[in-house]
Design an enzyme around this catalytic site. Structure first.
Site, mmCIF file in Angstrom:
data_model
loop_
_atom_site.group_PDB
_atom_site.id
_atom_site.type_symbol
_atom_site.label_atom_id
_atom_site.label_comp_id
_atom_site.label_asym_id
_atom_site.label_seq_id
_atom_site.Cartn_x
_atom_site.Cartn_y
_atom_site.Cartn_z
ATOM 1 N N GLU A 29 55.550 31.740 55.824
ATOM 2 C CA GLU A 29 55.446 31.707 54.367
ATOM 3 C C GLU A 29 55.010 33.076 53.859
ATOM 4 O O GLU A 29 54.666 33.965 54.651
ATOM 5 C CB GLU A 29 54.462 30.619 53.928
ATOM 6 C CG GLU A 29 54.920 29.229 54.308
ATOM 7 C CD GLU A 29 53.966 28.125 53.848
ATOM 8 O OE1 GLU A 29 54.331 26.960 53.989
ATOM 9 O OE2 GLU A 29 52.865 28.445 53.358
ATOM 10 N N HIS A 85 51.335 29.050 41.684
ATOM 11 C CA HIS A 85 52.429 28.982 42.655
ATOM 12 C C HIS A 85 53.679 29.523 41.978
ATOM 13 O O HIS A 85 54.025 29.107 40.865
ATOM 14 C CB HIS A 85 52.665 27.558 43.132
ATOM 15 C CG HIS A 85 53.470 27.496 44.386
ATOM 16 N ND1 HIS A 85 54.825 27.759 44.405
ATOM 17 C CD2 HIS A 85 53.125 27.235 45.675
ATOM 18 C CE1 HIS A 85 55.270 27.659 45.644
ATOM 19 N NE2 HIS A 85 54.255 27.342 46.437
ATOM 20 N N ARG A 109 51.588 35.408 46.998
ATOM 21 C CA ARG A 109 51.848 34.619 45.801
ATOM 22 C C ARG A 109 51.495 35.342 44.503
ATOM 23 O O ARG A 109 52.154 35.163 43.494
ATOM 24 C CB ARG A 109 51.087 33.301 45.875
ATOM 25 C CG ARG A 109 51.666 32.351 46.895
ATOM 26 C CD ARG A 109 50.844 31.096 47.032
ATOM 27 N NE ARG A 109 51.484 30.179 47.963
ATOM 28 C CZ ARG A 109 50.976 29.017 48.324
ATOM 29 N NH1 ARG A 109 49.818 28.633 47.851
ATOM 30 N NH2 ARG A 109 51.617 28.235 49.166
ATOM 31 N N HIS A 163 48.174 26.317 40.570
ATOM 32 C CA HIS A 163 48.339 25.693 41.890
ATOM 33 C C HIS A 163 47.037 25.562 42.677
ATOM 34 O O HIS A 163 46.751 24.510 43.231
ATOM 35 C CB HIS A 163 49.343 26.507 42.693
ATOM 36 C CG HIS A 163 49.661 25.951 44.043
ATOM 37 N ND1 HIS A 163 50.177 24.685 44.217
ATOM 38 C CD2 HIS A 163 49.542 26.487 45.293
ATOM 39 C CE1 HIS A 163 50.369 24.464 45.513
ATOM 40 N NE2 HIS A 163 49.979 25.533 46.193
ATOM 41 N N ARG A 218 44.582 33.414 47.853
ATOM 42 C CA ARG A 218 44.725 32.622 49.070
ATOM 43 C C ARG A 218 46.038 32.920 49.781
ATOM 44 O O ARG A 218 47.109 32.912 49.171
ATOM 45 C CB ARG A 218 44.683 31.128 48.724
ATOM 46 C CG ARG A 218 44.953 30.214 49.908
ATOM 47 C CD ARG A 218 44.934 28.773 49.474
ATOM 48 N NE ARG A 218 46.043 28.447 48.615
ATOM 49 C CZ ARG A 218 47.041 27.624 48.929
ATOM 50 N NH1 ARG A 218 47.064 27.057 50.114
ATOM 51 N NH2 ARG A 218 47.988 27.352 48.073
#
Length: 529
Positions: free
Chosen positions: A116, A241, A288, A349, A384
């Site tokens: 990811e 997100h 992100r 998110h 994160r």
């Protein structure tokens, strides 16, 4: 009065993991889990991607995962915490699997590892695109085998009980004695006295309205801890997100997993231009914060409401095998991903900040512990890294358990008064609650979104004060209900986000203010705004 040895507020991966371990260790003691919805309804249930764990030491390493986490956190991670969490990961994953959680395997029979955004190697353990749902299932199955665990579903935690509620002299030390909890079906308010209280209450997504979180994510644990005078930190770092499915409806948004971009999904604007390479050499696999800020900038330049995720070039059989839930949800919106681009937009998110805890999950309030998204551990820093959240929840639930096993609580005799709602009345109408909820969510989206400014934040303070005063007046005068208490909690959370945003003078990770001191990372986005 209800008495319990261990009170757990929340039934996601963090709360359930702790409850299982402490109940198995002390079968003679009682564990009470309070959850405001159905027992399986939590942010965990909706986690699609997986658990980031270093398993293949030939291709991967702890140091690589540590470095990826530090890079994503943009200099604000606690390096010792990062190392501890990542090195504990394989042990905690093994426990999950022993408890019955199933994860996807590849053709050779080994765990199928995904990648990811922000990760340099394939290390994300997953179960299709419903990893959180599978983990929640396995944990609840374990919970129901333990006779000393009680789950109170549809019970809403109103406030933590501290010296503020007791008829005792003021003390410099604040302690938690349990919580006041409302049975949402009967309206009765329970006084729960606990030797140890663990907050595992999840996130704050609904404060923004447009969110990938379930409707229950209203920041209740953080708001209760704030009112109890616990230390709260890094609330400005709200992670958006990048790819929530765009629809014309407001409210919870369906998440298009980061792993779809890991499989090769490409972000395009309406003209078909692949724009992510313009912002970051990692393109769609940038962290992100970068992807969300880049999409936000594309939308500001064009005036469009969304961009597109193009998966038409991918092997459809592979996509459907990895992401059956996403494929079906797109079909439900008349989007066939083999030929149609998926309309996406960033949505609230994950919260990287929260209730400050040490490595044992201890807060600044005695006998109060926190884990999961409501806590600030130092792992995430300013942003994160994808799939580190389930990992963090597992590790900190274990750490709290180990601390409690080694340091038994001393049950103090304390007279705790029942909840006092004298002088209140049943509200004749609920329009003011809904009206202020809509005002609050619009305020947070418009003034405290992905890209902020001092002017908008200052205006947000004034607007929030008006909402706060109206909500507090309602709270004092009417008999409480879940909707009013959730709104009050969200106002508290909004106050923390706005206030701590104004205090931050340098852009870091997921926080970007156009008026802040410039950093190299900001330069391209700043030029394009």
């Amino acid at each position: 009065m209800v008495k319990t040895n261990f009170l757990v507020i929340g039934s996601g991966v963090a709360g359930l993991t702790y409850a299982i371990k402490i109940a198995q260790r002390f079968p003679e003691k009682n564990v009470l889990i309070v959850t405001k919805s159905d027992e399986q309804e939590s942010n965990t249930k909706y986690a699609q991607g997986g658990v980031a764990v270093v398993l293949d030491l030939e291709e991967d390493s702890f140091q690589k995962h540590i470095q990826d986490t530090l890079v994503a956190g943009d200099g604000l991670c606690d390096a010792a915490v990062v190392e501890m969490v990542i090195k504990e990961g394989p042990k905690r994953l093994k426990e999950l699997m022993l408890w019955g959680a199933n994860f996807d395997s590849n053709a050779s029979g080994k765990l199928d590892l995904g990648i990811e955004g922000g990760h340099s190697e394939y290390r994300v353990v997953h179960h299709k695109d419903i990893t959180g749902f599978e983990i929640e299932r396995a944990l609840l199955q374990q919970v129901h085998t333990l006779p000393n665990v009680t789950v109170l579903s549809y019970h809403f935690a109103l406030d933590l009980i501290t010296e503020h509620h007791l008829n005792v002299p003021k003390s410099k030390t604040i302690s938690c004695y349990g919580a006041y909890v409302m049975d949402q079906k009967t309206g009765a308010i329970l006084t729960i006295k606990a030797d140890r209280t663990v907050l595992a209450s999840g996130g704050i997504g609904r404060v923004y309205g447009h969110t990938t979180n379930p409707i229950i994510a209203t920041g209740d644990g953080i708001a209760m801890a704030y009112r109890a005078k616990a230390e709260i930190k890094d609330m400005e770092f709200v992670q958006f997100h990048p790819t929530a499915l765009y629809t014309h409806k407001e409210g919870s948004s369906f998440l298009i997993s980061e792993a779809v971009r890991g499989l090769g999904g490409i972000l395009r604007n309406k003209n078909g231009h692949r724009f992510m390479p313009d912002y970051d050499k990692r393109a769609e696999l940038a962290s992100r914060d970068i992807v969300s800020q880049s999409i936000d900038n594309e939308l500001k330049k064009s005036g469009d409401t969304h961009v597109f995720l193009d998966c038409t070039h991918l092997d459809i059989a592979v996509f459907k095998n990895h992401f059956p839930n996403i494929y079906q949800e797109c079909l439900n919106h008349n989007i066939a991903i083999e030929k149609d681009w998926i309309p996406v937009v960033p949505a609230s998110h994950y919260l990287c900040g929260g209730i400050v805890v040490d490595k044992n999950g201890k807060t600044s309030v005695a006998n109060l512990f926190a884990c999961g998204e409501c806590s600030q551990t130092g792992l995430h820093g300013a942003n994160r890294l994808a799939s580190n959240s389930l990992l963090e929840a597992l590790v900190y639930a274990h750490n709290i358990f180990e601390y409690h096993a080694a340091h038994p609580a001393v049950s103090l005799y304390t007279a705790i008064p029942d909840w006092n709602d004298e002088g209140t009345s049943i509200p004749k109408e609920y329009v003011l609650i809904q009206h202020n909820l809509v005002r609050l969510q619009a305020l947070m989206r418009d003034y405290v979104g992905i890209v902020r400014s001092n002017s908008r934040l200052t205006k947000a303070v004034r607007h929030l004060d008006l909402i706060y005063n109206e909500v507090e007046e309602l709270y004092r005068s009417v008999k409480i209900n879940t909707e009013l208490c959730e709104l009050r909690n969200m106002v508290n959370v909004a106050h923390l986000i706005i206030g701590q945003s104004l205090q931050r003078k340098h852009n870091k990770g997921g926080y970007y203010n156009v008026d802040n001191v410039q950093t190299d990372k900001d330069s391209l986005i700043k030029e394009l705004l």
